[in-house]
Structure formats: C-alpha cells, structure tokens
Design a protein around this motif. Structure first.
Motif, PDB file in Angstrom:
ATOM      1  N   GLY A 180       0.817  -1.213   0.000  1.00  0.00           N
ATOM      2  CA  GLY A 180       0.000   0.000   0.000  1.00  0.00           C
ATOM      3  C   GLY A 180       0.847   1.258   0.000  1.00  0.00           C
ATOM      4  O   GLY A 180       0.518   2.247  -0.674  1.00  0.00           O
ATOM      5  N   ASP A 181       1.944   1.235   0.755  1.00  0.00           N
ATOM      6  CA  ASP A 181       2.857   2.383   0.774  1.00  0.00           C
ATOM      7  C   ASP A 181       3.502   2.575  -0.596  1.00  0.00           C
ATOM      8  O   ASP A 181       3.691   3.708  -1.054  1.00  0.00           O
ATOM      9  CB  ASP A 181       3.951   2.172   1.826  1.00  0.00           C
ATOM     10  CG  ASP A 181       3.379   1.994   3.224  1.00  0.00           C
ATOM     11  OD1 ASP A 181       2.337   2.611   3.516  1.00  0.00           O
ATOM     12  OD2 ASP A 181       3.969   1.233   4.009  1.00  0.00           O
ATOM     13  N   LEU A 182       3.836   1.455  -1.235  1.00  0.00           N
ATOM     14  CA  LEU A 182       4.456   1.534  -2.556  1.00  0.00           C
ATOM     15  C   LEU A 182       3.474   2.111  -3.581  1.00  0.00           C
ATOM     16  O   LEU A 182       3.859   2.907  -4.449  1.00  0.00           O
ATOM     17  CB  LEU A 182       4.921   0.142  -2.991  1.00  0.00           C
ATOM     18  CG  LEU A 182       5.784   0.067  -4.250  1.00  0.00           C
ATOM     19  CD1 LEU A 182       7.063   0.890  -4.083  1.00  0.00           C
ATOM     20  CD2 LEU A 182       6.133  -1.383  -4.575  1.00  0.00           C
ATOM     21  N   TRP A 183       2.198   1.729  -3.466  1.00  0.00           N
ATOM     22  CA  TRP A 183       1.191   2.281  -4.369  1.00  0.00           C
ATOM     23  C   TRP A 183       1.064   3.795  -4.183  1.00  0.00           C
ATOM     24  O   TRP A 183       0.949   4.542  -5.158  1.00  0.00           O
ATOM     25  CB  TRP A 183      -0.163   1.610  -4.139  1.00  0.00           C
ATOM     26  CG  TRP A 183      -1.275   2.278  -4.892  1.00  0.00           C
ATOM     27  CD1 TRP A 183      -2.145   3.215  -4.414  1.00  0.00           C
ATOM     28  CD2 TRP A 183      -1.595   2.106  -6.277  1.00  0.00           C
ATOM     29  NE1 TRP A 183      -3.002   3.630  -5.402  1.00  0.00           N
ATOM     30  CE2 TRP A 183      -2.686   2.966  -6.557  1.00  0.00           C
ATOM     31  CE3 TRP A 183      -1.081   1.316  -7.293  1.00  0.00           C
ATOM     32  CZ2 TRP A 183      -3.259   3.039  -7.823  1.00  0.00           C
ATOM     33  CZ3 TRP A 183      -1.658   1.391  -8.559  1.00  0.00           C
ATOM     34  CH2 TRP A 183      -2.729   2.245  -8.815  1.00  0.00           C
ATOM     35  N   GLN A 184       1.094   4.247  -2.949  1.00  0.00           N
ATOM     36  CA  GLN A 184       0.980   5.684  -2.689  1.00  0.00           C
ATOM     37  C   GLN A 184       2.144   6.447  -3.315  1.00  0.00           C
ATOM     38  O   GLN A 184       1.953   7.505  -3.927  1.00  0.00           O
ATOM     39  CB  GLN A 184       0.928   5.946  -1.187  1.00  0.00           C
ATOM     40  CG  GLN A 184       0.746   7.422  -0.842  1.00  0.00           C
ATOM     41  CD  GLN A 184       0.650   7.657   0.648  1.00  0.00           C
ATOM     42  OE1 GLN A 184       1.098   6.845   1.445  1.00  0.00           O
ATOM     43  NE2 GLN A 184       0.057   8.775   1.037  1.00  0.00           N
ATOM     44  N   ARG A 185       3.339   5.905  -3.182  1.00  0.00           N
ATOM     45  CA  ARG A 185       4.500   6.567  -3.777  1.00  0.00           C
ATOM     46  C   ARG A 185       4.408   6.533  -5.304  1.00  0.00           C
ATOM     47  O   ARG A 185       4.808   7.483  -5.987  1.00  0.00           O
ATOM     48  CB  ARG A 185       5.794   5.912  -3.286  1.00  0.00           C
ATOM     49  CG  ARG A 185       6.051   6.145  -1.804  1.00  0.00           C
ATOM     50  CD  ARG A 185       7.397   5.597  -1.362  1.00  0.00           C
ATOM     51  NE  ARG A 185       8.521   6.363  -1.893  1.00  0.00           N
ATOM     52  CZ  ARG A 185       8.994   7.487  -1.357  1.00  0.00           C
ATOM     53  NH1 ARG A 185       8.420   8.006  -0.277  1.00  0.00           N
ATOM     54  NH2 ARG A 185      10.029   8.099  -1.883  1.00  0.00           N
ATOM     55  N   PHE A 186       3.862   5.451  -5.834  1.00  0.00           N
ATOM     56  CA  PHE A 186       3.685   5.357  -7.289  1.00  0.00           C
ATOM     57  C   PHE A 186       2.738   6.446  -7.791  1.00  0.00           C
ATOM     58  O   PHE A 186       3.027   7.125  -8.786  1.00  0.00           O
ATOM     59  CB  PHE A 186       3.146   3.973  -7.651  1.00  0.00           C
ATOM     60  CG  PHE A 186       2.559   3.893  -9.033  1.00  0.00           C
ATOM     61  CD1 PHE A 186       3.372   3.919 -10.158  1.00  0.00           C
ATOM     62  CD2 PHE A 186       1.178   3.808  -9.214  1.00  0.00           C
ATOM     63  CE1 PHE A 186       2.827   3.864 -11.441  1.00  0.00           C
ATOM     64  CE2 PHE A 186       0.627   3.750 -10.479  1.00  0.00           C
ATOM     65  CZ  PHE A 186       1.449   3.781 -11.593  1.00  0.00           C
ATOM     66  N   THR A 187       1.602   6.630  -7.130  1.00  0.00           N
ATOM     67  CA  THR A 187       0.648   7.644  -7.593  1.00  0.00           C
ATOM     68  C   THR A 187       1.213   9.054  -7.428  1.00  0.00           C
ATOM     69  O   THR A 187       0.953   9.932  -8.263  1.00  0.00           O
ATOM     70  CB  THR A 187      -0.690   7.523  -6.842  1.00  0.00           C
ATOM     71  OG1 THR A 187      -0.463   7.572  -5.428  1.00  0.00           O
ATOM     72  CG2 THR A 187      -1.388   6.219  -7.191  1.00  0.00           C
ATOM     73  N   ASN A 188       1.985   9.269  -6.363  1.00  0.00           N
ATOM     74  CA  ASN A 188       2.626  10.582  -6.198  1.00  0.00           C
ATOM     75  C   ASN A 188       3.581  10.858  -7.355  1.00  0.00           C
ATOM     76  O   ASN A 188       3.601  11.954  -7.925  1.00  0.00           O
ATOM     77  CB  ASN A 188       3.396  10.642  -4.877  1.00  0.00           C
ATOM     78  CG  ASN A 188       2.478  10.703  -3.675  1.00  0.00           C
ATOM     79  OD1 ASN A 188       1.301  11.025  -3.797  1.00  0.00           O
ATOM     80  ND2 ASN A 188       3.006  10.383  -2.504  1.00  0.00           N
ATOM     81  N   ARG A 189       4.377   9.841  -7.691  1.00  0.00           N
ATOM     82  CA  ARG A 189       5.345  10.010  -8.780  1.00  0.00           C
ATOM     83  C   ARG A 189       4.638  10.141 -10.127  1.00  0.00           C
ATOM     84  O   ARG A 189       5.084  10.889 -11.009  1.00  0.00           O
ATOM     85  CB  ARG A 189       6.308   8.822  -8.813  1.00  0.00           C
ATOM     86  CG  ARG A 189       7.442   8.979  -9.826  1.00  0.00           C
ATOM     87  CD  ARG A 189       8.343  10.134  -9.453  1.00  0.00           C
ATOM     88  NE  ARG A 189       8.913  10.796 -10.628  1.00  0.00           N
ATOM     89  CZ  ARG A 189       9.702  11.855 -10.547  1.00  0.00           C
ATOM     90  NH1 ARG A 189      10.006  12.375  -9.373  1.00  0.00           N
ATOM     91  NH2 ARG A 189      10.179  12.414 -11.639  1.00  0.00           N
ATOM     92  N   LEU A 190       3.529   9.427 -10.275  1.00  0.00           N
ATOM     93  CA  LEU A 190       2.800   9.472 -11.542  1.00  0.00           C
ATOM     94  C   LEU A 190       2.317  10.892 -11.838  1.00  0.00           C
ATOM     95  O   LEU A 190       2.377  11.348 -12.986  1.00  0.00           O
ATOM     96  CB  LEU A 190       1.618   8.502 -11.491  1.00  0.00           C
ATOM     97  CG  LEU A 190       0.721   8.445 -12.730  1.00  0.00           C
ATOM     98  CD1 LEU A 190       1.536   8.160 -13.988  1.00  0.00           C
ATOM     99  CD2 LEU A 190      -0.370   7.389 -12.545  1.00  0.00           C
ATOM    100  N   ARG A 191       1.849  11.594 -10.830  1.00  0.00           N
ATOM    101  CA  ARG A 191       1.410  12.980 -11.046  1.00  0.00           C
ATOM    102  C   ARG A 191       2.575  13.842 -11.529  1.00  0.00           C
ATOM    103  O   ARG A 191       2.408  14.708 -12.392  1.00  0.00           O
ATOM    104  CB  ARG A 191       0.816  13.537  -9.755  1.00  0.00           C
ATOM    105  CG  ARG A 191      -0.500  12.876  -9.353  1.00  0.00           C
ATOM    106  CD  ARG A 191      -1.068  13.490  -8.083  1.00  0.00           C
ATOM    107  NE  ARG A 191      -2.340  12.869  -7.712  1.00  0.00           N
ATOM    108  CZ  ARG A 191      -2.453  11.817  -6.918  1.00  0.00           C
ATOM    109  NH1 ARG A 191      -1.354  11.275  -6.384  1.00  0.00           N
ATOM    110  NH2 ARG A 191      -3.639  11.306  -6.646  1.00  0.00           N
TER     111      ARG A 191
END
Length: 461
Positions: free
Chosen positions: A179-190
């Motif tokens: 879940g933490d990795l997904w959050q960092r992924f979406t932050n980076r995606l923006r």
C-alpha cells in the motif's frame, strides 16, 4: 416445498438436521428470512422490536417483534465480501464493485458520472511484485525450470523451487508495504504527467486530476499485485473534460516511468536477523488502453469492470492460506495448510516481533498484506457506501409500501427500535437448505440476465 435434490449426498447428521428444519412449524418463515438475505451462508441473528408511531397523535402505526420469528430471531445478511466465506454476500459485493468501476469508465447518470467520462484518457494497468526466488510455473513455451510441464491445476504452481533459499520474509514484507508503494507510485505518476505536459505540480492541479480504481490480487506464489483503472480528468474530476494535451499515450508512458523511478520504492530497515530491504515493483508491468467497444482484441469497459469485480471478492485463499485470522501456528496443522503458505505465515510470526508496528501476525492470514483489497481515488466514481444506501432506501420504500405507510411523509413517523445481537450462522441442516436457496436465486438471476440480453439484442429494450 423442499427440493428432494437438497438431501442428496448429505451425511447422516446433516440430513437429520435438514429434515428437522424442513419439518418445523416456522419453516416457511425461516425460508423467507434466508431468501431475503440472498441465501447468506453466515447470517447475523438479531432479537428485538421496532415500533412506528405517528409523531402528532402518538398512534401506533405498526409494531414488529422477533418474538414470533423462528427461534425468536431475525436473520440479516453478514455482508462478508469473501466468496470463501459467503458466496451470496460476495456476489452482492462484486456487483457493487462492477457498477462502481464501470461507472468510472462509461459514466452513469444515476450516479452523477457523465457519459463523457469515456472520452477521458484511461488505461488498465497491472503492477506486480518483484521476484523472491524461482517458483514452479507454466511458461508460454517450454517447461518449468524443474523440467515438468505443469497442469493448470497443479498444486505445485507458485511454490518455491528451493524452499531453503526462497525469501519468504521478503515476500510478506513486500505485501505488508504494498500500500505504501502504491501511494508513492501515484505521487510520482502525477509528477511524470506534469513533466510530460510541461507543467509544474501546482499548474497540473489547476487543470487536471488523476483518478483511479484498483483491486489487489494474490499470485499463486503468495505475492500481491494491483490491477488499476487509471484516468486523467479535468480539474473538477469526471464532470470536466481532460486537458487537450492529455492522451492515452502520455498516460501510459507516465505510468511506466513512474513505476520504474527510484522514488517509487519503499525501504525497510534491518532488524534482528533481517537485512535492510528496498522494495519496488516487479519487471512485469502491463499497461493497456481501455476501449468503449472492442473488436475482439481490445480491452473493453465491461471486461475491465468484470475483471476487477472478480478479484474484489477474493483474498489470499488461492495460495492455500486461511480466510480468517490465525490464532496460533497449530491451526495450520488442523486446516492442512500447504507448505508454501505455511512458510509465509510462519515468516509473519517471526517478523512480527522485529517490526511490531507493521502488525504482521495480525495479518498473517493475508500473508502480511494489510491494505484494502479494492479502493479508489475520491473522484473516480461513486462509492460502495452510496450503492449500499441506495439498496437500503429501496428496501425501506418496499417496507413502507407493505405497511401501508407510503403516503405518510417520513418525518411524520417516529421509529423506535431495540435490537440485540443474538448469534450468527446456521446449523448443518440450515446450511444445506440455505445453499439450495442461494443456488435457486443465482439461477433466477442468470435467467433474468439472459432474457435481458436477448431484449437488448432484439432492440426491444
């Protein structure tokens, strides 16, 4: 009347109890209760009463009590999303998830999602876990590394080729931090989207919004990965058109870059006998555009919604683990948990003391994963709560009509109630009968769905 086929193949104890239930005076009412739960496999039992009174005159309009119900109880659906626990309630959950995901793809005016949302750039992405050691598999060409051509239902699939060197601890720690990795992924995606649009982060927020709906799935090896519908909206969400620079190609490229970026990692410190680890997504990244209508090779809105809904009702059971929390390791013997899942659960037990804030033992039955199986961004679509409330409102309207209260304004009726928890579940015979009711309801739904499809095909709907 009970179908004789219900009794086929039952053991003597269950058969005796089934006959007892079917012959009891309140059997018809019991059937009605279970039918109203959808054939729930583990209904919650309530005892109590409810009174409807006219606020102005104090007149009692209706009084209900469980006193005269079978066993003095009212049975309500458990609401469990896991198909392994309650197929009936899981079917309802899957249906809600399907409508939620599809509304975010095709729009739904009833849910205040405009149909124009299907013009927004959107893709279906799958982000997988990294390798923790070689496992038995079925490659597209050739044989498994063990030299065997495994059947699709071979229990060895997903298990370690060499259990002594497989990183079981790493696997459950990855699940725990997914879940933490997904959050960092979406932050980076923006950030990746902004860079490709030639905008700053602040400028991106003023003209576009990233929306998604995702579901987690466990691979046979016990590692979790995510399937997600990812969409670019205008600044106001699905109600506003995406910026002119936004495209499916730009979104796909940004997803690949974000997944591979060094920012999209989660570091776990060393503790005890465990080394420091840095987790990132696996190399198998799949990003595919979603089409409104397919030609047989495209990924369509309906296919994506069905796929996500399918996995929304599953957990880690396909790996051989339990579908409820593990109290002690001895339970693994009682439930005949296979070796690969057993080692993963044991790793959770060992790591729990080393990383107490991660609550690995509490989530050992999920092989360490502690996130939501299905989740979405705020403006992707409607919510599961909204869908449940719509269903509750519909049933409340049915009840008012049945009680001849439909002509009264709701705010003129005072409702007094007292409910107590009185247990849950079925006796063996009740379980057999409830399963039959659930199958009948499912058959009726499938028949209705086929009839509706025919009407659509013939243009009569």
């Amino acid at each position: 009347m009970t179908n004789p086929a219900t009794f086929a193949g039952l053991d003597p104890v269950t058969l005796s109890d089934t006959l007892r239930v079917a012959g009891s005076p309140g059997f018809d009412r019991w059937q009605d209760q279970v039918r109203r739960t959808g054939g729930c496999a583990d209904p919650v039992h309530l005892s109590g009463w409810v009174i409807h009174k006219d606020k102005t005159t104090g007149e009692t309009l209706h009084h209900y009590s469980t006193e005269h119900e079978p066993g003095g109880r009212l049975r309500v659906a458990c609401g469990n999303r896991r198909a392994s626990r309650c197929p009936s309630c899981a079917w309802t959950y899957a249906g809600d998830t399907y409508r939620l995901i599809r509304a975010g793809l095709a729009g739904d005016e009833d849910k205040e999602i405009p149909a124009t949302v299907r013009n927004h750039p959107r893709v279906f992405a799958t982000l997988t876990a990294p390798s923790f050691g070689p496992v038995h598999n079925r490659p597209d060409h050739g044989r498994c590394r063990c030299g065997t051509r495994h059947a699709s239902d071979d229990s060895a699939l997903g298990t370690a080729l060499d259990p002594e060197t497989y990183d079981y601890a790493g696997s459950v720690l990855f699940n725990n931090h997914a879940g933490d990795l997904w959050q960092r992924f979406t932050n980076r995606l923006r950030r990746e989207i902004a860079a490709r649009a030639g905008l700053t982060q602040r400028e991106l927020k003023e003209c576009a919004r990233l929306s998604y709906g995702k579901v987690a799935e466990f691979q046979k090896r016990g590692a979790v990965h995510f399937h997600a519908v990812i969409r670019i909206d205008g600044a106001d969400g699905p109600d506003s058109a995406a910026p002119s620079w936004a495209s499916t190609e730009l979104l796909s490229d940004a997803i690949r870059a974000a997944a591979d970026h060094s920012y999209t990692t989660v570091s776990v410190p060393a503790s005890g006998d465990q080394p420091a680890r840095t987790f990132r997504w696996g190399r198998q990244l799949d990003v595919r555009p979603v089409k409104a209508f397919g030609d047989g090779s495209d990924l369509t809105e309906q296919a994506v919604a069905s796929y996500v809904a399918k996995y929304a009702t599953k957990a880690a059971e396909n790996t051989g683990t339990l579908d409820r929390r593990v109290g002690e390791l001895a339970e693994l013997d009682r439930h005949d948990v296979p070796d690969h899942a057993r080692r993963l659960i044991t790793a959770c037990r060992h790591l729990d003391g080393l990383y107490p804030d991660r609550r690995l033992w509490a989530w050992a039955h999920m092989l360490g994963f502690r996130g939501h199986f299905s989740s979405k961004s705020r403006r992707y679509s409607t919510t599961l709560g909204t869908l449940r409330q719509a269903r509750a409102d519909f049933r409340a309207a049915q009840e008012r009509e049945a009680l001849a209260l439909e002509d009264r304004e709701p705010d003129t009726v005072l409702v007094l109630a007292d409910w107590q928890y009185a247990g849950h579940g079925h006796t063996p015979g009740e379980s057999a009968l409830a399963a039959t009711i659930a199958r009948d309801l499912q058959a009726n739904r499938e028949t209705a769905r086929e009839a509706l499809a025919e009407l659509h095909t013939e243009g009569e709907w």
